[in-house]
Design an enzyme around this catalytic site. Structure first.
Site, PDB file in Angstrom:
ATOM      1  CG  HIS A 204       1.659 -16.699   0.772  1.00 32.74           C
ATOM      2  ND1 HIS A 204       0.614 -15.830   0.945  1.00 32.74           N
ATOM      3  CD2 HIS A 204       1.107 -17.912   0.530  1.00 32.74           C
ATOM      4  CE1 HIS A 204      -0.515 -16.490   0.832  1.00 32.74           C
ATOM      5  NE2 HIS A 204      -0.254 -17.753   0.572  1.00 32.74           N
TER       6      HIS A 204
ATOM      7  CG  ASP B 124       2.258 -25.436  -1.582  1.00 35.65           C
ATOM      8  OD1 ASP B 124       1.407 -26.227  -1.190  1.00 35.65           O
ATOM      9  OD2 ASP B 124       1.991 -24.391  -2.199  1.00 35.65           O
TER      10      ASP B 124
END
Ligand code: ACO
Length: 417
Positions: A306, A363
């Protein structure tokens, strides 16, 4: 010299430029470089905006090093465990949680706004059966602008926002049903926001629908809450960029949907399950971890890494816990879970991933839960859209209400002929 400032020295000519440091309430300070070009005749270079703050915002705060996420100052753990998604929508748009009456009225308003204009429902039939629901969703959201042209100049931003938040689950469910060639199911105003979405996905006209379990509704509602906003991510930046040109708000949201579709962003949730299925069994995990580490192979572990979180993604932590809670109740796919667990375990102890601060993101966990809710892979990213619409709309409104907003128009370093 003002101590709260940064001085840049151009070593070519020893010229000095001084810029004030702006202090936010939390998070890193920001150097106000707006006059840099005027002062020096140079631009700053920052592809991917890794060091650039593009706006001031009061909506969402992320501390990537501490794994902290707050909407309007309230911690995500508290919102995800003690409040409904509708309360979160109200909070993001109105800067406060609703009281009992406000929530009741809000819920009623959204239920009644969930229906689509008959003309809009025709649009779905124009697309091929195998159309990806994300493409249909984006097109239908743009088309919505033709039915609500008044929102182009209207200052009633809250009605504009509520209308889209209410209709997005219907648009998503219709896109899905069209992709299967099965009849559309109209919203049921007796059902809550999240239950109604599952109903529109599962029901058949005059058919008997197996009861939707409370745990299923709660799981989906939590997933919506965890996706509701995430400050200046790629799709939100697109939404603000389109807002800056003065286009219709629904067109700005449609652009956000398109940006979210990509695998590096919201599309990762679909890719995670596709990847877990491809890996197939625990024995193959090492081979794929090695591929992910190989600098000559562009294979990446989907659901890992991320831009902002460099410790852990707090949303992933909540979902991992939810996944454990739902494991027996919803009969989670044990084969996929086994592969996912093995990847997580190996990656989290591997030097390559540790060095680069690569942790599972949101996710990585949504897919397995959504699969247990009988939602097909192609609908994972549309579900992200349903949750995120309120965030995009809140950011769109904030942009419009900020007198310092300007058209988004970056510069370039020209290296051509
Ligand atoms: N698997 C293997 N290696 C990775 C991964 C991954 N998933 N993610 C990053 N890396 C490596 C890169 O190869 C790079 O290595 P290097 O320094 O040796 O060149 C290093 O980690 C840094 O990666 P960047 O791409 O520079 O990081 P950036 O912040 O630009 O990208 C992103 C973040 C796009 C999320 C990236 O980690 C990625 O592609 N992840 C997989 C897709 C994914 O899960 N996306 C969902 C993000 S969450 C969301 O949008 C809801």
């Amino acid at each position: 010299m003002n101590k709260n400032s940064v001085t840049i020295i151009d070593n070519k000519n020893n010229k000095k430029y001084n810029y004030p440091i702006l202090e936010g309430k939390r998070g890193p300070d920001v150097v106000d470089m707006r006059s840099f070009f005027k002062d020096s005749g140079m631009f700053t270079y920052d592809p991917g905006f890794t060091s650039t703050a593009s706006c001031k915002s009061q909506i969402t705060f992320i501390n990537g090093l501490e794994g902290e996420l707050r909407y309007r100052g309230i911690k995500i753990d508290e919102l995800a465990t003690k409040h409904s998604y509708l309360e979160v929508c109200y909070l993001l748009l109105n800067s406060k949680l609703p009281n009992k009456d406000e929530l009741e009225n809000y819920d009623k308003e959204l239920r009644h706004r969930a229906f689509l204009h008959r003309g809009l429902t025709n649009i779905f039939n124009a697309f091929p059966d195998n159309a990806h629901p994300m493409a249909t969703l984006s097109a239908a959201t743009t088309a919505l602008a033709t039915f609500y042209q008044e929102h182009l100049d209207d200052k009633d931003y809250i009605t504009m926002a509520n209308r889209l938040i209410a209709k997005m689950p219907t648009i998503a469910a219709f896109a899905y049903r069209h992709s299967l060639g099965i009849p559309f199911i109209e919203p049921n105003i007796d059902l809550s926001f999240s239950e109604n979405f599952l109903y529109m996905m599962r029901a058949y006209p005059h058919g008997k629908l197996a009861p939707i379990k409370d745990v299923e509704i709660k799981a989906l509602d939590t997933i919506f809450t965890l996706h509701a906003d995430h400050e200046q991510n790629a799709s939100t930046t697109v939404v603000r960029g389109v807002a800056s040109t003065g286009a219709h708000p629904y067109v700005a949201i449609s652009s956000g949907i398109s940006a979210l579709w990509g695998r590096a962003h919201g599309g990762a949730n679909e890719s995670v399950i596709a990847q877990l299925e491809m890996i197939g069994s625990v024995e193959n995990v090492k081979k794929y971890i090695d591929k992910a580490k190989d600098p000559n192979d562009n294979f990446r572990l989907m659901g890992f890494g991320h831009r902002v979180y460099k410790n852990f993604d707090p949303r992933a932590k909540i979902l991992k816990k939810l996944q454990d809670e739902l494991r027996d109740e919803l009969n989670l796919n044990s084969k996929l879970l086994e592969v996912a667990r093995a990847i997580e375990e190996i990656a989290l102890s591997d030097e390559y991933f540790i060095k680069r601060n690569l942790y599972p993101n949101i996710d990585f966990y949504t897919g397995i839960i959504l699969t247990a809710l009988k939602i097909p892979k192609s609908m994972f990213t549309p579900i992200f859209v349903i949750g995120r619409s309120v965030g995009w709309l809140s950011q769109w409104i904030e942009f419009k209400q900020d007198s310092s907003s300007k058209i988004a128009r970056p510069r370039q370093l020209y290296i051509g002929d």
